[in-house]
Scaffold this motif. Structure first.
Motif, PDB file in Angstrom:
ATOM      1  N   LEU A  77     -85.439 -43.817   1.942  1.00 45.31           N
ATOM      2  CA  LEU A  77     -84.206 -44.353   1.358  1.00 45.31           C
ATOM      3  C   LEU A  77     -83.529 -45.316   2.328  1.00 45.31           C
ATOM      4  O   LEU A  77     -83.051 -46.376   1.932  1.00 45.31           O
ATOM      5  CB  LEU A  77     -83.244 -43.210   0.993  1.00 45.31           C
ATOM      6  CG  LEU A  77     -83.654 -42.332  -0.201  1.00 45.31           C
ATOM      7  CD1 LEU A  77     -82.674 -41.191  -0.385  1.00 45.31           C
ATOM      8  CD2 LEU A  77     -83.751 -43.135  -1.489  1.00 45.31           C
ATOM      9  N   ASN A  78     -83.487 -44.956   3.615  1.00 40.83           N
ATOM     10  CA  ASN A  78     -82.859 -45.834   4.606  1.00 40.83           C
ATOM     11  C   ASN A  78     -83.577 -47.180   4.712  1.00 40.83           C
ATOM     12  O   ASN A  78     -82.943 -48.231   4.837  1.00 40.83           O
ATOM     13  CB  ASN A  78     -82.829 -45.159   5.984  1.00 40.83           C
ATOM     14  CG  ASN A  78     -81.638 -44.216   6.127  1.00 40.83           C
ATOM     15  OD1 ASN A  78     -80.826 -44.087   5.216  1.00 40.83           O
ATOM     16  ND2 ASN A  78     -81.541 -43.566   7.254  1.00 40.83           N
ATOM     17  N   ASP A  79     -84.921 -47.165   4.663  1.00 41.20           N
ATOM     18  CA  ASP A  79     -85.686 -48.424   4.712  1.00 41.20           C
ATOM     19  C   ASP A  79     -85.333 -49.308   3.523  1.00 41.20           C
ATOM     20  O   ASP A  79     -85.197 -50.527   3.635  1.00 41.20           O
ATOM     21  CB  ASP A  79     -87.197 -48.142   4.700  1.00 41.20           C
ATOM     22  CG  ASP A  79     -87.652 -47.467   5.984  1.00 41.20           C
ATOM     23  OD1 ASP A  79     -86.879 -47.492   6.965  1.00 41.20           O
ATOM     24  OD2 ASP A  79     -88.758 -46.898   6.008  1.00 41.20           O
ATOM     25  N   LEU A  80     -85.187 -48.651   2.375  1.00 42.32           N
ATOM     26  CA  LEU A  80     -84.860 -49.343   1.135  1.00 42.32           C
ATOM     27  C   LEU A  80     -83.489 -50.013   1.241  1.00 42.32           C
ATOM     28  O   LEU A  80     -83.292 -51.158   0.844  1.00 42.32           O
ATOM     29  CB  LEU A  80     -84.831 -48.279   0.023  1.00 42.32           C
ATOM     30  CG  LEU A  80     -84.951 -48.672  -1.425  1.00 42.32           C
ATOM     31  CD1 LEU A  80     -86.320 -49.268  -1.690  1.00 42.32           C
ATOM     32  CD2 LEU A  80     -84.776 -47.435  -2.304  1.00 42.32           C
ATOM     33  N   VAL A  81     -82.539 -49.285   1.826  1.00 48.22           N
ATOM     34  CA  VAL A  81     -81.181 -49.798   1.978  1.00 48.22           C
ATOM     35  C   VAL A  81     -81.188 -51.056   2.838  1.00 48.22           C
ATOM     36  O   VAL A  81     -80.634 -52.092   2.470  1.00 48.22           O
ATOM     37  CB  VAL A  81     -80.264 -48.746   2.652  1.00 48.22           C
ATOM     38  CG1 VAL A  81     -78.890 -49.332   2.913  1.00 48.22           C
ATOM     39  CG2 VAL A  81     -80.121 -47.518   1.764  1.00 48.22           C
ATOM     40  N   ARG A  82     -81.856 -50.975   3.992  1.00 47.80           N
ATOM     41  CA  ARG A  82     -81.853 -52.124   4.907  1.00 47.80           C
ATOM     42  C   ARG A  82     -82.532 -53.344   4.286  1.00 47.80           C
ATOM     43  O   ARG A  82     -82.086 -54.472   4.463  1.00 47.80           O
ATOM     44  CB  ARG A  82     -82.539 -51.741   6.216  1.00 47.80           C
ATOM     45  CG  ARG A  82     -81.712 -50.763   7.020  1.00 47.80           C
ATOM     46  CD  ARG A  82     -82.128 -50.736   8.478  1.00 47.80           C
ATOM     47  NE  ARG A  82     -81.221 -49.897   9.230  1.00 47.80           N
ATOM     48  CZ  ARG A  82     -81.426 -48.587   9.436  1.00 47.80           C
ATOM     49  NH1 ARG A  82     -82.499 -48.006   8.938  1.00 47.80           N
ATOM     50  NH2 ARG A  82     -80.567 -47.879  10.138  1.00 47.80           N
ATOM     51  N   ALA A  83     -83.601 -53.100   3.532  1.00 46.13           N
ATOM     52  CA  ALA A  83     -84.304 -54.207   2.876  1.00 46.13           C
ATOM     53  C   ALA A  83     -83.379 -54.889   1.863  1.00 46.13           C
ATOM     54  O   ALA A  83     -83.350 -56.114   1.745  1.00 46.13           O
ATOM     55  CB  ALA A  83     -85.559 -53.699   2.173  1.00 46.13           C
ATOM     56  N   THR A  84     -82.604 -54.091   1.138  1.00 47.03           N
ATOM     57  CA  THR A  84     -81.688 -54.651   0.134  1.00 47.03           C
ATOM     58  C   THR A  84     -80.571 -55.441   0.798  1.00 47.03           C
ATOM     59  O   THR A  84     -80.236 -56.540   0.388  1.00 47.03           O
ATOM     60  CB  THR A  84     -81.055 -53.511  -0.694  1.00 47.03           C
ATOM     61  OG1 THR A  84     -82.101 -52.728  -1.250  1.00 47.03           O
ATOM     62  CG2 THR A  84     -80.221 -54.066  -1.833  1.00 47.03           C
TER      63      THR A  84
END
Length: 295
Positions: A77-84
């Motif tokens: 989830l954290n990786d997803l957040v940073r990518a967004t």
């Protein structure tokens, strides 16, 4: 559209869990698109909601909250957040008016400071404090970093939402329309339906369950004026299954009733909802199960 003053772009709200991000998205769009819950860390899918105006289009991306991960799901989830975050034009940093500015806010402000996006500070939940407390909070927020604007709002009291949208739209690039007029979200229906079932399942459940619930839509069958939805609610342990189903199935029935009403509103048809509770042992830590449940 040849109008060269038209603006369109992507924005997202960030902040520590429970800062009011999803509630704000829903209030601005006027429809239930992101799930809201008073349990932190409940948003798992990035949902894009589109706000249409005569002179602009604001595409709101809803992200999970950034947090210290304790599971493989948390890390993903954290990786997803940073990518967004790296792809949006405007970021609204949400800080609740009724809680002191803390380490979590400082951490997130630091994380987004280096991005190319314009950052607007949004002081949420202003309906919960008096004017003096709000004034102090605005000063504390100002000291957090360099913000293009600071806007106090209340999603619940519908206060200053238009102002916030004006401010965010003002920071969007000049651009032709990105989505057709009638489009409110680009999430597939089954994702939204799954989220609605999960929100209903989260409501009133004891604190040990929030992250243990996942929903898998097995089938959606549209018939004449009726949509049949078959879905499985996954939890991690046998003991949670009893909590989810409730005495003589009472809890599951409540979940079904609430979710069915939300889904009917989304689809505009009558809905038959078939729910089953299944156990997927420790699914949050198992890469194979995470993939199967859509993470």
């Amino acid at each position: 559209m040849a109008d060269n003053s038209y603006r369109a772009g992507f924005a997202c709200f960030v902040g520590r869990p429970n800062a009011g991000k999803s509630t704000l998205t829903n209030a601005i769009i006027g429809q239930k698109i992101a799930i809201t819950s008073n349990k932190p860390q409940t948003t798992r899918h990035i949902i894009r909601a589109v706000l249409h105006r005569a002179d602009s289009q604001l595409v709101l991306v809803d992200t999970p909250g950034l947090h210290r991960p304790r599971t493989l799901l948390g890390e993903r989830l954290n990786d997803l957040v940073r990518a967004t975050w790296s792809e949006v034009d405007v970021i609204g940093l949400c800080i609740p008016a009724n809680e002191p500015v803390g380490k979590g806010d400082t951490f997130i402000a630091g994380e987004i400071a280096a991005l190319k996006a314009t950052v607007v500070a949004v002081v949420t939940k202003t309906d919960l404090v008096d004017k003096e407390t709000l004034a102090k909070q605005l000063l504390a927020v100002n000291a957090l970093g360099e913000f293009a604007d600071v806007v106090p709002v209340s999603a619940v009291a519908n206060s200053q939402l238009d102002t916030l949208v004006d401010v965010m739209v003002g920071h969007l690039p000049k651009s032709p329309q990105l989505y057709p007029d009638d489009m409110l979200t680009d999430e597939p229906e089954h994702v939204l339906i799954g989220e609605m079932i999960r929100e209903a399942a989260l409501e009133g459940v004891r604190d040990e369950l929030p992250h243990s619930i996942a929903v898998l839509i097995q089938e959606i069958i549209p018939e004449d004026g009726l949509t049949k939805v078959y879905a499985d609610i996954y939890i991690e342990r046998q003991s949670q299954k009893a909590i989810m189903i409730g005495a003589r199935g009472s809890r599951l029935k409540e979940v079904g009733t609430k979710a069915r009403l939300d889904i009917q509103e989304l689809l505009g048809t009558k809905v038959y909802l078939d729910l089953h509770v299944r156990v997927a042992k420790d699914w949050q830590r198992d890469p194979r199960q995470l993939r199967r449940l859509g993470f």
